[in-house]
Design a protein around this motif. Structure first.
Motif, PDB file in Angstrom:
ATOM      1  N   THR A  61      12.392  -0.483  -1.405  1.00 28.96           N
ATOM      2  CA  THR A  61      11.400  -1.525  -1.136  1.00 28.96           C
ATOM      3  C   THR A  61      12.184  -2.819  -0.925  1.00 28.96           C
ATOM      4  O   THR A  61      13.395  -2.795  -0.671  1.00 28.96           O
ATOM      5  N   ASP A  62      11.492  -3.954  -1.062  1.00 29.48           N
ATOM      6  CA  ASP A  62      12.138  -5.245  -0.817  1.00 29.48           C
ATOM      7  C   ASP A  62      13.193  -5.534  -1.884  1.00 29.48           C
ATOM      8  O   ASP A  62      12.972  -5.270  -3.078  1.00 29.48           O
ATOM      9  N   TYR A 105       7.217 -12.966   3.459  1.00 29.73           N
ATOM     10  CA  TYR A 105       5.924 -12.870   2.769  1.00 29.73           C
ATOM     11  C   TYR A 105       4.995 -14.022   3.163  1.00 29.73           C
ATOM     12  O   TYR A 105       5.416 -15.183   3.245  1.00 29.73           O
ATOM     13  N   GLU A 165      11.753  -9.056   5.532  1.00 28.24           N
ATOM     14  CA  GLU A 165      10.391  -9.058   4.992  1.00 28.24           C
ATOM     15  C   GLU A 165       9.935 -10.476   4.639  1.00 28.24           C
ATOM     16  O   GLU A 165      10.170 -10.950   3.520  1.00 28.24           O
ATOM     17  N   THR A 225       3.437 -10.155  -2.709  1.00 30.18           N
ATOM     18  CA  THR A 225       4.652  -9.694  -2.001  1.00 30.18           C
ATOM     19  C   THR A 225       4.289  -9.086  -0.652  1.00 30.18           C
ATOM     20  O   THR A 225       4.849  -8.065  -0.247  1.00 30.18           O
ATOM     21  N   MET A 226       3.335  -9.725   0.040  1.00 28.99           N
ATOM     22  CA  MET A 226       2.796  -9.104   1.258  1.00 28.99           C
ATOM     23  C   MET A 226       3.524  -9.618   2.507  1.00 28.99           C
ATOM     24  O   MET A 226       3.457 -10.789   2.854  1.00 28.99           O
ATOM     25  N   THR A 227       4.209  -8.690   3.160  1.00 28.33           N
ATOM     26  CA  THR A 227       4.936  -9.023   4.382  1.00 28.33           C
ATOM     27  C   THR A 227       3.951  -9.312   5.514  1.00 28.33           C
ATOM     28  O   THR A 227       2.951  -8.616   5.665  1.00 28.33           O
ATOM     29  N   ARG A 249      -4.679  -5.070  -1.001  1.00 30.53           N
ATOM     30  CA  ARG A 249      -4.332  -6.430  -0.607  1.00 30.53           C
ATOM     31  C   ARG A 249      -5.219  -6.954   0.522  1.00 30.53           C
ATOM     32  O   ARG A 249      -5.551  -8.126   0.543  1.00 30.53           O
ATOM     33  N   ARG A 294      -1.382  -6.141  10.049  1.00 29.82           N
ATOM     34  CA  ARG A 294      -2.209  -6.775   9.012  1.00 29.82           C
ATOM     35  C   ARG A 294      -2.949  -7.985   9.565  1.00 29.82           C
ATOM     36  O   ARG A 294      -4.061  -8.292   9.121  1.00 29.82           O
ATOM     37  N   TYR A 337       6.363   0.703  -7.871  1.00 31.86           N
ATOM     38  CA  TYR A 337       7.820   0.829  -7.799  1.00 31.86           C
ATOM     39  C   TYR A 337       8.449   1.101  -9.173  1.00 31.86           C
ATOM     40  O   TYR A 337       9.497   1.720  -9.246  1.00 31.86           O
ATOM     41  N   LYS A 384      -0.450  -8.721  -7.937  1.00 31.14           N
ATOM     42  CA  LYS A 384      -0.150  -7.415  -8.514  1.00 31.14           C
ATOM     43  C   LYS A 384       0.077  -7.593 -10.026  1.00 31.14           C
ATOM     44  O   LYS A 384       0.061  -8.724 -10.523  1.00 31.14           O
ATOM     45  N   GLU A 432      -1.185  -2.409  -4.229  1.00 31.14           N
ATOM     46  CA  GLU A 432      -0.702  -2.572  -2.851  1.00 31.14           C
ATOM     47  C   GLU A 432      -1.804  -2.289  -1.823  1.00 31.14           C
ATOM     48  O   GLU A 432      -1.983  -3.041  -0.864  1.00 31.14           O
ATOM     49  N   THR A 453       2.562   0.262   2.474  1.00 26.62           N
ATOM     50  CA  THR A 453       3.511  -0.843   2.403  1.00 26.62           C
ATOM     51  C   THR A 453       4.405  -0.770   3.640  1.00 26.62           C
ATOM     52  O   THR A 453       4.537   0.302   4.259  1.00 26.62           O
ATOM     53  N   THR A 454       5.043  -1.888   3.935  1.00 25.65           N
ATOM     54  CA  THR A 454       6.029  -1.856   5.016  1.00 25.65           C
ATOM     55  C   THR A 454       7.222  -1.012   4.569  1.00 25.65           C
ATOM     56  O   THR A 454       7.926  -0.455   5.398  1.00 25.65           O
ATOM     57  N   SER A 455       7.443  -0.925   3.257  1.00 30.13           N
ATOM     58  CA  SER A 455       8.568  -0.117   2.744  1.00 30.13           C
ATOM     59  C   SER A 455       8.443   1.326   3.222  1.00 30.13           C
ATOM     60  O   SER A 455       9.425   1.930   3.652  1.00 30.13           O
TER      61      SER A 455
HETATM   62  N1  GLU Z   1       6.513  -6.436   1.128  1.00 30.64           N
HETATM   63  C1  GLU Z   1       6.224  -5.151   1.641  1.00 30.64           C
HETATM   64  C2  GLU Z   1       4.771  -5.000   1.967  1.00 30.64           C
HETATM   65  O1  GLU Z   1       4.117  -5.949   2.107  1.00 30.64           O
HETATM   66  C3  GLU Z   1       6.688  -4.009   0.778  1.00 30.64           C
HETATM   67  C4  GLU Z   1       6.693  -4.221  -0.688  1.00 30.64           C
HETATM   68  C5  GLU Z   1       5.344  -4.341  -1.320  1.00 30.64           C
HETATM   69  O2  GLU Z   1       4.853  -5.446  -1.375  1.00 30.64           O
HETATM   70  O3  GLU Z   1       4.804  -3.325  -1.749  1.00 30.64           O
HETATM   71  O4  GLU Z   1       4.241  -3.951   2.116  1.00 30.64           O
END
Ligand code: GLU
Length: 269
Positions: free
Chosen positions: A187-188, A216, A214, A101-103, A86, A108, A170, A41, A83, A149-151
């Motif tokens: 978010t995280d 990653y 979360e 920052t991908m959970t 990804r 997925r 964000y 990102k 986001e 996002t997971t958020s």
């Molecule tokens: N880590 C989470 C996700 O993978 C939320 C934060 C973000 O990366 O946007 O979606």
């Protein structure tokens, strides 16, 4: 005789097909190219933030892929992604790896593979000081987050009566919080803490209310076993040598601007 010819023809095509899929081997391609293309990102303080003057992107995610490129003896090519890119940036072949920052989630994993967990955080809220003690204080309020996002998924579940406002990123969500247009950003925690580190701590805070864990993972295309093995082996080596902790401490260690406890170790489970 005809049967033998047919058999040889079939075998020939089988070899050609195998050869083609072999050529699509990410590990071999990266080595041949001498370049590792990494999707990161560019507006995520702490993980991958572009410098306003130089445009250079730096952060924890960038340093992790830099270390992996070194181990691959390849030059690192940074590809800025959002986001919602990804997964597609991998499946469309635009990048070899995603560090964004991908959970790691089951959903997925239907499309991509994940490396061992290389960072762990929790989803929390960034709010004006003293406005939130418990989760119910956020019900019926405007809460900002980012789509795909997971958020977004977690907050919709945790606060069904909240008004979820979707932003491009964000940082713009935080600007809306500063202006008083929304009540909270979610978010995280590591990302919120990084944003807070650049804001007025007397005005905003992250209450100790977590709605999810979360973990990653680095994303890679499916069915790339040699590449996945290489990445996982490298991450374990980085943990063992102390390099992974060093990268963590640079961005989130006690002496950094975003001090957060490292409550994880990179392992194979
Ligand atoms: N880590 C989470 C996700 O993978 C939320 C934060 C973000 O990366 O946007 O979606």
């Amino acid at each position: 005789m005809k049967k033998t010819v047919l058999l040889f023809t079939a075998l020939f095509f089988l070899f050609v097909i195998c050869g083609v899929s072999f050529a699509a081997d990410t590990l071999q391609n990266v080595k041949k190219r001498g370049v590792l293309r990494a999707g990161v990102k560019d507006l995520t303080p702490g993980f991958a933030l572009a410098d306003v003057k130089t445009g250079e992107i730096s952060g924890y995610d960038v340093d992790i892929v830099k270390a992996l490129a070194r181990k691959l003896d390849a030059r690192l090519e940074i590809v800025p992604i959002k986001e919602d890119e990804r997964i597609s940036s991998l499946t469309e072949g635009k990048v070899d790896i995603v560090a964004a920052t991908m959970t790691k989630t089951k959903e997925r994993e239907r499309f991509i593979d994940f490396s061992h967990t290389y960072f762990v955080t929790e989803q929390k809220f960034l709010v004006s000081k003293g406005t939130v003690q418990r989760l119910t204080d956020l019900e019926n309020k405007k809460v900002g987050t980012v789509a795909q996002t997971t958020s977004e998924i977690n907050v919709r579940k945790a606060l069904p009566a909240a008004h979820i406002i979707i932003f491009d990123d964000y940082v713009p969500a935080f600007l809306a919080l500063q202006k008083g247009d929304i009540f909270a950003v979610t978010t995280d925690e590591a990302m919120l803490a990084a944003i807070l580190s650049k804001a007025d701590k007397g005005v905003f805070e992250i209450p100790p209310l977590a709605i999810s864990k979360e973990p990653y993972g680095l994303g890679i295309r499916k069915d790339q076993k040699p590449f996945l093995r290489f990445i996982n082996k490298s991450l374990l080596e980085m943990e063992k040598s102390g390099e992974a902790k060093k990268i963590y401490d640079k961005w989130f260690g006690p002496e950094s601007q975003i001090p957060l406890k490292r409550a994880f170790k990179i392992s194979s489970n």
